[in-house]
Each structure stands twice: as C-alpha cells, then as structure tokens.
Design a protein around this motif. Structure first.
Motif, mmCIF file in Angstrom:
data_model
loop_
_atom_site.group_PDB
_atom_site.id
_atom_site.type_symbol
_atom_site.label_atom_id
_atom_site.label_comp_id
_atom_site.label_asym_id
_atom_site.label_seq_id
_atom_site.Cartn_x
_atom_site.Cartn_y
_atom_site.Cartn_z
ATOM 1 N N TRP A 50 0.785 3.991 -2.764
ATOM 2 C CA TRP A 50 0.555 5.663 -2.533
ATOM 3 C C TRP A 50 1.770 6.512 -2.933
ATOM 4 O O TRP A 50 1.401 7.576 -3.723
ATOM 5 C CB TRP A 50 0.367 5.773 -1.075
ATOM 6 C CG TRP A 50 0.484 7.154 -0.340
ATOM 7 C CD1 TRP A 50 1.562 7.871 0.402
ATOM 8 C CD2 TRP A 50 -0.421 8.238 -0.744
ATOM 9 N NE1 TRP A 50 1.020 8.950 0.592
ATOM 10 C CE2 TRP A 50 0.008 9.499 0.070
ATOM 11 C CE3 TRP A 50 -1.642 8.402 -1.475
ATOM 12 C CZ2 TRP A 50 -0.738 10.599 -0.089
ATOM 13 C CZ3 TRP A 50 -2.164 9.558 -1.668
ATOM 14 C CH2 TRP A 50 -1.895 10.473 -1.047
ATOM 15 N N PRO A 82 0.378 5.822 8.457
ATOM 16 C CA PRO A 82 -0.272 6.458 7.299
ATOM 17 C C PRO A 82 -0.701 7.696 7.385
ATOM 18 O O PRO A 82 -0.607 8.642 6.312
ATOM 19 C CB PRO A 82 -1.393 5.633 7.700
ATOM 20 C CG PRO A 82 -1.396 4.487 8.346
ATOM 21 C CD PRO A 82 -0.172 5.018 9.351
ATOM 22 N N LEU A 109 -9.183 8.484 7.705
ATOM 23 C CA LEU A 109 -8.103 7.217 8.330
ATOM 24 C C LEU A 109 -8.722 7.038 9.750
ATOM 25 O O LEU A 109 -8.948 5.921 10.080
ATOM 26 C CB LEU A 109 -6.698 7.979 8.562
ATOM 27 C CG LEU A 109 -5.931 6.930 9.165
ATOM 28 C CD1 LEU A 109 -5.661 5.770 8.391
ATOM 29 C CD2 LEU A 109 -4.767 8.022 9.469
ATOM 30 N N THR A 134 0.845 -1.451 0.068
ATOM 31 C CA THR A 134 -0.141 -0.214 0.074
ATOM 32 C C THR A 134 0.994 1.392 0.084
ATOM 33 O O THR A 134 0.461 2.311 -0.645
ATOM 34 C CB THR A 134 -0.899 0.117 1.359
ATOM 35 O OG1 THR A 134 -1.808 -1.266 1.046
ATOM 36 C CG2 THR A 134 -1.954 1.247 1.443
ATOM 37 N N PRO A 150 -8.298 13.515 4.391
ATOM 38 C CA PRO A 150 -7.686 12.112 4.312
ATOM 39 C C PRO A 150 -7.479 11.637 5.783
ATOM 40 O O PRO A 150 -7.546 10.411 6.193
ATOM 41 C CB PRO A 150 -6.494 12.032 3.582
ATOM 42 C CG PRO A 150 -6.845 13.254 2.529
ATOM 43 C CD PRO A 150 -7.258 14.173 3.249
ATOM 44 N N LEU A 208 0.189 10.183 4.312
ATOM 45 C CA LEU A 208 -0.847 11.223 3.909
ATOM 46 C C LEU A 208 -0.635 12.555 3.779
ATOM 47 O O LEU A 208 -0.598 13.360 2.657
ATOM 48 C CB LEU A 208 -2.254 10.871 4.440
ATOM 49 C CG LEU A 208 -2.830 9.478 4.267
ATOM 50 C CD1 LEU A 208 -3.833 9.304 5.305
ATOM 51 C CD2 LEU A 208 -3.082 9.367 2.775
ATOM 52 N N LEU A 243 -9.878 10.627 -2.223
ATOM 53 C CA LEU A 243 -9.052 9.834 -1.375
ATOM 54 C C LEU A 243 -9.361 9.668 -0.086
ATOM 55 O O LEU A 243 -9.078 8.897 0.505
ATOM 56 C CB LEU A 243 -7.729 10.985 -1.423
ATOM 57 C CG LEU A 243 -6.644 10.397 -0.743
ATOM 58 C CD1 LEU A 243 -6.055 9.151 -0.980
ATOM 59 C CD2 LEU A 243 -5.516 11.540 -0.566
ATOM 60 N N PRO A 244 -10.199 10.678 0.898
ATOM 61 C CA PRO A 244 -10.839 10.233 2.056
ATOM 62 C C PRO A 244 -11.398 9.151 2.112
ATOM 63 O O PRO A 244 -11.343 8.370 3.069
ATOM 64 C CB PRO A 244 -11.419 11.561 2.425
ATOM 65 C CG PRO A 244 -10.804 12.751 1.543
ATOM 66 C CD PRO A 244 -10.616 12.009 0.230
ATOM 67 N N VAL A 301 -8.902 6.152 1.767
ATOM 68 C CA VAL A 301 -8.223 6.003 3.005
ATOM 69 C C VAL A 301 -9.075 5.273 3.997
ATOM 70 O O VAL A 301 -8.784 4.262 4.845
ATOM 71 C CB VAL A 301 -7.547 7.169 3.511
ATOM 72 C CG1 VAL A 301 -7.086 7.169 4.921
ATOM 73 C CG2 VAL A 301 -6.632 7.676 2.479
ATOM 74 N N THR A 310 -0.199 14.570 0.201
ATOM 75 C CA THR A 310 -1.128 15.207 -0.191
ATOM 76 C C THR A 310 -0.541 16.802 -0.239
ATOM 77 O O THR A 310 -1.202 17.721 -0.895
ATOM 78 C CB THR A 310 -2.407 15.299 0.401
ATOM 79 O OG1 THR A 310 -2.204 15.414 2.165
ATOM 80 C CG2 THR A 310 -3.117 14.079 0.645
ATOM 81 N N PHE A 361 -9.494 1.679 3.361
ATOM 82 C CA PHE A 361 -7.930 1.089 3.676
ATOM 83 C C PHE A 361 -7.996 0.680 5.124
ATOM 84 O O PHE A 361 -7.551 -0.253 5.739
ATOM 85 C CB PHE A 361 -6.976 1.784 3.168
ATOM 86 C CG PHE A 361 -5.599 1.533 3.784
ATOM 87 C CD1 PHE A 361 -4.917 0.149 3.332
ATOM 88 C CD2 PHE A 361 -4.877 2.317 4.618
ATOM 89 C CE1 PHE A 361 -3.769 -0.093 3.991
ATOM 90 C CE2 PHE A 361 -3.740 2.004 5.139
ATOM 91 C CZ PHE A 361 -3.123 0.786 4.700
ATOM 92 N N ALA A 362 -8.245 2.078 5.988
ATOM 93 C CA ALA A 362 -8.346 1.767 7.402
ATOM 94 C C ALA A 362 -9.150 0.724 8.045
ATOM 95 O O ALA A 362 -8.710 -0.083 8.941
ATOM 96 C CB ALA A 362 -8.229 3.168 7.923
#
Length: 314
Positions: free
Chosen positions: A27, A130, A180, A23, A176, A134, A87-88, A91, A138, A94-95
């Motif tokens: 990213w 992360p 997360l 990951t 993001p 991020l 993106l948020p 994320v 960003t 993923f989280a």
C-alpha cells in the motif's frame, strides 16, 4: 479496552501490523508511486501541455492540449483515477480474505479470543489500522489530484462530469472504508478466505453501482430550455435527462420530429429541455454522497459487530 491493544510496539496492534506488513508495504508503494505520477502531472506534465483556448470547466471545449506531454499526461491521470476507482473493490477482497477470512478459516481468530482478547476488540483493531492507512494514503492522493485538476480545470481529464468525480473529492477517501467493512462482514458470514473475498467484492460492487445510479438525484438539478427554433441549448455538465416540452409545460420523451411540422403539431411540442448538474454542483454532490457512504459504512460496521457477537455467543 486496554491501551496496549493500540500500542505500536505491543499487544494486538503490533500483531496485526506484523502479520500484514507485506500488504502495508504494498500500500505504501502504491501511494508513493501514485503521488509521484501526480507530482509529475502537476509540474512537468502540465508545463508541457501547450494549452490553447479558455481552460474553464464551465466552457464546453474551451481548451485543448497538444504539447509533448499531452498524451503521457492523459495516460497518467487515467491510470491514477482508475486505480482510485478500483481501490474499494481491492480493499474488500483483502478484508474478506487475508485480513479476516483467513484467520476465521484457520482458527487463529478463535485462539486469539481465548487469550484475553475480546472478539469485539479483535475486530475493532483489525478494521481500525487499515482504515487509518487508507485515509492517510487516499487523502494524500486526492489532494495531489485536485492540484493537478486546478492547474488545467477545463481539460476533459480534469472535469468531474467526464469521469473523474470519484477521484477529486472526499468520496474517494470514504469509499475504500465502505469496501473494508463490506469485506469484514462478508468474512464473518462465510468464515472462509476465498468465499469471504468473493462475497466482499460482490457486496462492495453492488453498493458502488447503486451509488453511481443514485448520484444524479442527490442534489436538485438545473434545467435549461430552448424554443423550437433554438432546439436543445448547450449544457456543460452532467446531463441527467433531456426531451421535449409540450404546450402544457409537460416534459416528454423527444419524438424526434426535427422539422416535421405535422409531427410537432401532433405532439404539441413547443420547445426542448436539458436537465443536469453544472460544474458548480461538484461540491454539493461530493459532500452529500460522502455522507451517504459514511452512513452505509456505519450501518455495515454495526451489522458486522452484531454478526460477530452471534458467532461467538455460547
């Protein structure tokens, strides 16, 4: 807390980095690709726009681009802005899934807690690494995106009130982070990979939608008025509301009388108003919304640690 927990070559930090190295590389590739696209737009893309007119963000329709790079430039910025806005949500998925939910579902997290790693330290490391990646990624993309916008500020693609607000300031960096912690909270509630990812997505989407609705009211608006003869005066910016003005000064919904004198007299209309945010309101809105997102992020983080404490309480 042990210093080894955040050592890049040992302890929990190294374990997290090794476990999610795929990951992390993904990213990094996204950031490099996005930066490359924005550098092209800032340099060759802008040079080939063949801009005519006054390119001022406060002048409606002041400039146009008809050069050979106009279409690729538009698509490049639409692509990068779209990825930043999504993106948020990515994320959060993923989280809620791979980062936290999978370890809770498989029992790996519980095993880690029995090996002298406190649950709170485990969660802190899981979120901190992360978060750093991020913010760095960003932050770089937002700086480049602002350089692109500064080179041709009057184009629709670069005016914050025509759809680029989330990509041009610190809001793009902190959203993001909210995704997360929302994903982490969802995983702690669900304790399953797929369920945590789905709930994280929904929670982040709901908060993002609420912020979009709240944004126009984060800073006092500007109102411009026009007489019956003038009608609605031109307003460059984000229009929040518009309508008719009565003899008492009240703002009402426009009954659309046009030139019907009987209708105008019946509703006692004396003019028209437009209320909204001009281009100069960009930074006040950005900074206030950034503060709101940071407060939400802290609140969700505290809730996540509280839920974790209850989950592991004997």
């Amino acid at each position: 807390m042990s210093a080894a927990a955040f050592s890049p070559r040992g302890g929990l930090t190294w374990t997290v980095l090794r476990l999610h190295r795929g990951t992390l590389w993904l990213w990094a590739a996204y950031v490099v690709l996005g930066a490359g696209v924005l550098l092209w737009a800032w340099g060759p893309g802008t040079s080939g726009l063949d801009i005519t007119g006054t390119c001022d963000p406060a002048v409606a329709g002041g400039c146009t681009a008809k050069g050979p790079t106009a279409d690729p430039y538009h698509y490049a910025l639409t692509l990068t802005d779209g990825f930043l806005s999504l993106l948020p949500l990515a994320v959060a998925v993923f989280a809620g899934g791979a980062l936290i939910g999978r370890e809770l579902e498989s029992g790996t997290a519980q095993l880690t807690w029995t090996q002298s790693v406190a649950p709170a330290r485990w969660l802190l490391t899981k979120l901190a690494l992360p978060a750093l990646a991020l913010v760095a990624g960003t932050g770089l993309l937002v700086v480049l995106r602002r350089q692109v916008a500064a080179a041709a500020p009057g184009l629709t693609d670069n005016r914050w009130f025509t759809g680029s607000f989330d990509a041009l300031g610190p809001v793009a960096v902190v959203l993001p982070l909210l995704g997360l912690v929302c994903g982490a909270l969802a995983a702690l509630f669900q304790r399953r990979l797929l369920a945590g990812a789905a709930l994280g997505f929904l929670l982040t989407a709901a908060l993002a939608a609420a912020l979009d609705l709240l944004r126009p009211y984060l800073w006092p608006t500007t109102t411009v008025t026009g007489t019956l003869a003038q009608g609605y005066r031109g307003f460059t910016g984000d229009v929040v509301d518009e309508g008719a003005i009565t003899g008492s000064g009240a703002h009402i919904v426009d009954p659309i009388c046009v030139n019907d004198q009987a209708c105008i007299t019946e509703h006692n209309i004396t003019g028209y108003y437009t209320e909204g945010h001009p281009p100069s309101h960009f930074w006040p809105l950005q900074l206030v919304e950034t503060g709101v997102v940071l407060v939400l992020t802290v609140i969700v983080t505290l809730i996540a640690f509280r839920v974790l404490g209850r989950r592991v309480a004997p």
